[in-house]
Design a protein around this motif. Structure first.
Motif, PDB file in Angstrom:
ATOM      1  N   LEU A  45      24.364 -12.764  13.725  1.00 49.74           N
ATOM      2  CA  LEU A  45      24.021 -11.420  13.382  1.00 49.74           C
ATOM      3  C   LEU A  45      24.739 -10.513  14.427  1.00 49.74           C
ATOM      4  O   LEU A  45      25.285 -11.034  15.682  1.00 49.74           O
ATOM      5  CB  LEU A  45      22.565 -11.413  13.799  1.00 49.74           C
ATOM      6  N   PRO A  46      24.799  -9.240  14.165  1.00 43.95           N
ATOM      7  CA  PRO A  46      25.756  -8.365  15.225  1.00 43.95           C
ATOM      8  C   PRO A  46      24.968  -8.093  16.653  1.00 43.95           C
ATOM      9  O   PRO A  46      23.895  -8.044  16.571  1.00 43.95           O
ATOM     10  CB  PRO A  46      25.686  -7.000  14.282  1.00 43.95           C
ATOM     11  N   LYS A  47      26.101  -8.178  17.437  1.00 44.34           N
ATOM     12  CA  LYS A  47      25.679  -8.270  18.701  1.00 44.34           C
ATOM     13  C   LYS A  47      25.814  -6.721  19.441  1.00 44.34           C
ATOM     14  O   LYS A  47      25.268  -6.390  20.526  1.00 44.34           O
ATOM     15  CB  LYS A  47      26.481  -9.234  19.779  1.00 44.34           C
ATOM     16  N   ALA A  48      26.644  -6.003  18.753  1.00 47.03           N
ATOM     17  CA  ALA A  48      26.891  -4.607  19.264  1.00 47.03           C
ATOM     18  C   ALA A  48      25.496  -3.893  19.395  1.00 47.03           C
ATOM     19  O   ALA A  48      24.654  -3.759  18.552  1.00 47.03           O
ATOM     20  CB  ALA A  48      27.759  -4.085  18.289  1.00 47.03           C
ATOM     21  N   ALA A  49      25.331  -2.983  20.408  1.00 46.38           N
ATOM     22  CA  ALA A  49      24.399  -2.353  20.759  1.00 46.38           C
ATOM     23  C   ALA A  49      24.412  -0.959  19.836  1.00 46.38           C
ATOM     24  O   ALA A  49      24.505   0.274  20.421  1.00 46.38           O
ATOM     25  CB  ALA A  49      24.316  -1.980  21.934  1.00 46.38           C
ATOM     26  N   ALA A  50      24.223  -1.088  18.578  1.00 45.81           N
ATOM     27  CA  ALA A  50      24.259  -0.087  17.653  1.00 45.81           C
ATOM     28  C   ALA A  50      23.520  -0.390  16.327  1.00 45.81           C
ATOM     29  O   ALA A  50      23.322  -1.599  15.902  1.00 45.81           O
ATOM     30  CB  ALA A  50      25.699   0.418  17.357  1.00 45.81           C
ATOM     31  N   ASN A  51      22.664   0.505  15.692  1.00 42.10           N
ATOM     32  CA  ASN A  51      22.309   0.381  14.190  1.00 42.10           C
ATOM     33  C   ASN A  51      23.132  -0.321  13.301  1.00 42.10           C
ATOM     34  O   ASN A  51      24.345   0.086  13.275  1.00 42.10           O
ATOM     35  CB  ASN A  51      21.522   1.637  13.764  1.00 42.10           C
ATOM     36  N   SER A  52      22.683  -1.380  12.640  1.00 40.89           N
ATOM     37  CA  SER A  52      23.495  -1.686  11.652  1.00 40.89           C
ATOM     38  C   SER A  52      22.642  -2.580  10.523  1.00 40.89           C
ATOM     39  O   SER A  52      21.447  -2.761  10.573  1.00 40.89           O
ATOM     40  CB  SER A  52      24.419  -2.786  12.155  1.00 40.89           C
ATOM     41  N   SER A  53      23.453  -2.541   9.344  1.00 41.50           N
ATOM     42  CA  SER A  53      22.558  -3.229   8.385  1.00 41.50           C
ATOM     43  C   SER A  53      23.752  -3.871   7.331  1.00 41.50           C
ATOM     44  O   SER A  53      24.735  -3.469   7.435  1.00 41.50           O
ATOM     45  CB  SER A  53      21.635  -2.215   7.434  1.00 41.50           C
ATOM     46  N   GLY A  54      23.295  -4.905   6.498  1.00 44.05           N
ATOM     47  CA  GLY A  54      24.371  -5.559   5.660  1.00 44.05           C
ATOM     48  C   GLY A  54      23.658  -6.814   5.012  1.00 44.05           C
ATOM     49  O   GLY A  54      22.521  -6.891   5.206  1.00 44.05           O
ATOM     50  N   THR A  55      24.344  -7.823   4.408  1.00 43.29           N
ATOM     51  CA  THR A  55      24.012  -8.881   3.735  1.00 43.29           C
ATOM     52  C   THR A  55      24.898 -10.157   4.081  1.00 43.29           C
ATOM     53  O   THR A  55      26.017  -9.848   4.643  1.00 43.29           O
ATOM     54  CB  THR A  55      24.454  -8.830   2.100  1.00 43.29           C
TER      55      THR A  55
END
Length: 348
Positions: free
Chosen positions: A103-113
């Motif tokens: 899962l994305p670790k960057a401190a930013a909102n994100s979404s995906g599949t």
């Protein structure tokens, strides 16, 4: 604490009890984790399983699978930095663990599949092609029959203790969409989609836009209601806009709830904005020429079989498709209609 007496002496015994505290809140398929030190912030993770990916379509001797899912990650407050660990494990039939560890670790909102990668195995019951509860044949494998209703979030980051948080996934999406495709073919756009399962699914809506924002409905297709087998659908846009258009597929439940899927872009080139002539053949001396909407003037020319020009006129279809009625010669025979734009043939 308790008092004990030993040899005339009172002994004070402290019993230490450790209380576990939580810095997370889970509900409705998502979990929110709060920082416990440093600048306050929180991370909310939402997981929605959408499809069971089977390793086999015959599965005589069992099969492996993974889970495709949508994720949405939302930060609030002021994050202290990127997460160190961010993983999810989706629990399906018979407590099988389906892990995804990126899962994305960057401190930013994100979404995906994404899809899990641990490949749990579903065994048959000892007879090839036969399965016993809670296991099911691969042809019936979907989010509902696999009971993918719980998950575990594994998270660690600045100000966030390393922890594993169980949470409920809530109700899965009513439609398990396998694919949605849109493709231009001459003067039309063909849209095709298929579902692996449907639950309380009433109908599909097809919408189109030129600017990517203002969608207009161009058609609808009745859905299958409840199904655990492959269903395929098709819709044709017979009046596409020239240039690039965007198509959106939306599914609506019997209770009025709806969800939209990935938007597809299609380019209809000017050479694809061609004409239809009807009736063909014609029994009288008239024929109708359908010209699709286009921003440039169209020159319509009619020829006989010897290549002789019979008719030449201009058509303005800038406000929408035009049906132009043309007079044919009284002589029976074969005639050719040709459309041109700025000297380029765009339809015959």
């Amino acid at each position: 604490m308790k008092f004990f007496t030993a040899g005339g002496m009172s002994i004070l015994l402290f019993i230490s009890i450790l209380f576990s505290t939580t810095d997370a809140l889970s509900q409705n398929g998502q979990v929110t984790v709060n920082s416990t030190s440093g600048t306050p912030y929180s991370v909310t993770v939402k997981i929605t399983p959408t499809q069971i990916l089977r390793s086999s379509t015959t599965c005589l001797n069992g099969y492996n699978y993974n889970v495709r899912f949508n994720y949405q990650i939302t930060y609030s407050g002021t994050p202290q930095g990127n997460l160190y660990t961010h993983q999810v494990e989706i629990i399906c039939l018979n407590n099988q663990v389906n892990g995804f560890y990126s899962l994305p670790k960057a401190a930013a909102n994100s979404s995906g599949t994404a899809q899990t990668s641990t490949n749990p195995f579903v065994p048959n019951n000892g007879t090839p092609g036969q399965y016993s509860s809670p296991y099911v044949h691969c042809s019936a494998a979907n989010i509902y029959t696999f009971n993918c209703l719980t998950a575990r979030l594994i998270i660690h980051g600045p100000g966030i203790n390393s922890q594993t948080i169980p949470f409920n996934l809530g109700n899965p999406l009513p439609v398990e969409l396998i694919e949605f495709n849109a493709e231009a073919e001459k003067n039309q756009v063909n849209l095709n989609w298929s579902t692996a399962s449907e639950r309380n699914s009433d109908y599909f809506t097809i919408e189109r836009t030129r600017d990517g924002e203002n969608f207009e409905e161009i058609g609808s297709i009745k859905a299958s209601g409840n199904s655990s087998t492959l269903k395929s659908y098709q819709f044709t846009d017979y009046s596409p806009e020239p240039g690039i258009s965007y198509y959106r597929l939306t599914q609506t439940d019997f209770d009025g709830q709806s969800e939209s899927f990935e938007i597809k872009s299609v380019e209809v080139k000017s050479s694809q904005v061609i004409t239809n002539v009807f009736p063909n053949p014609t029994a009288d001396s008239k024929a109708n020429v359908l010209v699709q909407k286009t921003n440039q003037l169209v020159e319509l020319r009619l020829f006989n079989v010897f290549g002789q020009l019979i008719l030449d006129k201009q058509i303005d279809a800038s406000n929408g498709q035009v049906i132009e009625t043309i007079e044919l010669p009284q002589n029976a025979g074969t005639y050719m209609v040709e459309l041109t734009q700025q000297g380029e043939v765009v339809g015959r």
